[in-house]
Enzyme design. Sequence first.
Site, PDB file in Angstrom:
ATOM      1  N   LYS A  35       0.840  -1.201   0.000  1.00 62.24           N
ATOM      2  CA  LYS A  35       0.000   0.000   0.000  1.00 62.24           C
ATOM      3  C   LYS A  35       0.874   1.248   0.000  1.00 62.24           C
ATOM      4  O   LYS A  35       2.101   1.164   0.154  1.00 62.24           O
ATOM      5  CB  LYS A  35      -0.915   0.001   1.233  1.00 62.24           C
ATOM      6  CG  LYS A  35      -0.169   0.006   2.557  1.00 62.24           C
ATOM      7  CD  LYS A  35      -1.121  -0.092   3.724  1.00 62.24           C
ATOM      8  CE  LYS A  35      -0.350  -0.065   5.050  1.00 62.24           C
ATOM      9  NZ  LYS A  35      -1.241  -0.134   6.215  1.00 62.24           N
ATOM     10  N   ARG A 143      -9.564   0.293  16.203  1.00 58.91           N
ATOM     11  CA  ARG A 143      -9.593   1.217  15.068  1.00 58.91           C
ATOM     12  C   ARG A 143     -10.678   0.765  14.108  1.00 58.91           C
ATOM     13  O   ARG A 143     -11.699   1.412  13.962  1.00 58.91           O
ATOM     14  CB  ARG A 143      -8.211   1.279  14.411  1.00 58.91           C
ATOM     15  CG  ARG A 143      -8.045   2.368  13.384  1.00 58.91           C
ATOM     16  CD  ARG A 143      -6.622   2.407  12.856  1.00 58.91           C
ATOM     17  NE  ARG A 143      -6.199   1.148  12.246  1.00 58.91           N
ATOM     18  CZ  ARG A 143      -4.971   0.948  11.764  1.00 58.91           C
ATOM     19  NH1 ARG A 143      -4.056   1.902  11.845  1.00 58.91           N
ATOM     20  NH2 ARG A 143      -4.657  -0.211  11.223  1.00 58.91           N
ATOM     21  N   TYR A 268      16.028  30.837   5.562  1.00 58.45           N
ATOM     22  CA  TYR A 268      14.881  31.610   6.036  1.00 58.45           C
ATOM     23  C   TYR A 268      14.926  31.793   7.557  1.00 58.45           C
ATOM     24  O   TYR A 268      15.210  30.857   8.302  1.00 58.45           O
ATOM     25  CB  TYR A 268      13.572  30.908   5.663  1.00 58.45           C
ATOM     26  CG  TYR A 268      13.258  30.977   4.189  1.00 58.45           C
ATOM     27  CD1 TYR A 268      13.016  32.201   3.573  1.00 58.45           C
ATOM     28  CD2 TYR A 268      13.190  29.828   3.418  1.00 58.45           C
ATOM     29  CE1 TYR A 268      12.718  32.269   2.219  1.00 58.45           C
ATOM     30  CE2 TYR A 268      12.888  29.885   2.063  1.00 58.45           C
ATOM     31  CZ  TYR A 268      12.658  31.110   1.472  1.00 58.45           C
ATOM     32  OH  TYR A 268      12.366  31.169   0.135  1.00 58.45           O
ATOM     33  N   MET A 316      11.738  24.802   0.411  1.00 55.88           N
ATOM     34  CA  MET A 316      10.929  23.991  -0.493  1.00 55.88           C
ATOM     35  C   MET A 316      11.768  23.149  -1.448  1.00 55.88           C
ATOM     36  O   MET A 316      11.449  21.983  -1.713  1.00 55.88           O
ATOM     37  CB  MET A 316       9.982  24.880  -1.302  1.00 55.88           C
ATOM     38  CG  MET A 316       9.023  24.091  -2.187  1.00 55.88           C
ATOM     39  SD  MET A 316       7.873  25.136  -3.110  1.00 55.88           S
ATOM     40  CE  MET A 316       6.857  25.781  -1.797  1.00 55.88           C
TER      41      MET A 316
END
EC number: 5.1.1.1
Length: 372
Positions: A35, A143, A268, A316
Amino acid sequence: MKPFPRAEISRHALQSNLAQLRLIAPNSKIMAVVKANGYGHGLLNVAESVGILNFIKSEGKYDGGADGFGLARLEEALQLRAGGVKGKLLLLEGFFRQSDLPLLVTHHIDTVVHHESQLQMLETIKLEKPVTVWIKIDTGMHRIGFSLEQFEQVYQRLMHCPQVAKPIHLMTHFACADEPDNSMTQAQINAFEQVIDGLGGDRTLANSAGTLFWPTSQADWIRPGIALYGISPVVGDRGVNHRLIPAMELVSNLIAVREHKAGDSVGYGAFWTAKQDTRLGVVAIGYGDGYPRNAPEGTPVWINGRRVPIVGRVSMDMLTVDLGANASDKVGDSVQLWGKALAVEEVAEHIGTIAYELVTKLTPRVVVELLD
């Protein structure tokens, strides 16, 4: 030069890990959990590497890899079928809509049943063939799954449902198997065995942690996820301690090397200031690629055979590292963010997360490349 950043996936490591898991659980079939895009390794990459290759009629089994695949979404299962993957596929969260059920039949996909709504959908549809079902029993995870008190009634309803293939299979999921000293796992094993005593069908309890640390949970099937990729599920542990090999190396390159003076900041917010003259390297990877923005100062990367620390905030597209005053590193040099030289488990510990999150949250900007 190859594109960067990129995740290099080792076919050999995946196959070796599968073989090692067979040694650890020699009496169990393996349902390789793929998955979340194969835990970030590429769904079809993993399937190609450990997949079921052919059916041996004389022995009545598939040979050449995993005995089946565990998935979270129907779309993942259909992608595997479209890629030519044969054998057992299991939807670990089950189906979400009644219209999914004919697709399960057409593509020979097993499903978990864990909720009353799924029971009702099965009882109110007509299918060309019955669907193979695994009842999820909640033994303590709380769950999804039917409670121990609900189980008998649910089992009988499914046994009387013509849309359900027989025998019905049985499963549970551990809450604390990654804590080897936690007695809750044994309590879950005991509860599961008690409630299903005397019933037919296959049984599966063990995820990666169960497989590695709770051998009595291995049963008919094990469901290794993170261990298949060479990563330990236990904080403070390493996959290599279990003879597992990291299957992913996340790599990029230096795009700048700069002289940096004592007292100057970088990045930054002027988050970090150099205490002495040094050289900084700029690496082409950032949170836009899935590398965590909250990686603190000192988180290691691997450059030219040594660890160097991240300094300043991850941005980023870039992060900066302190190469040292006498560094000879140059633009274009390779940088390993994690892999064989630098365990992803260690990087996760520095960042305050788990290795699962690091490998699964890479963005599409990262080129995923399958290597031998």
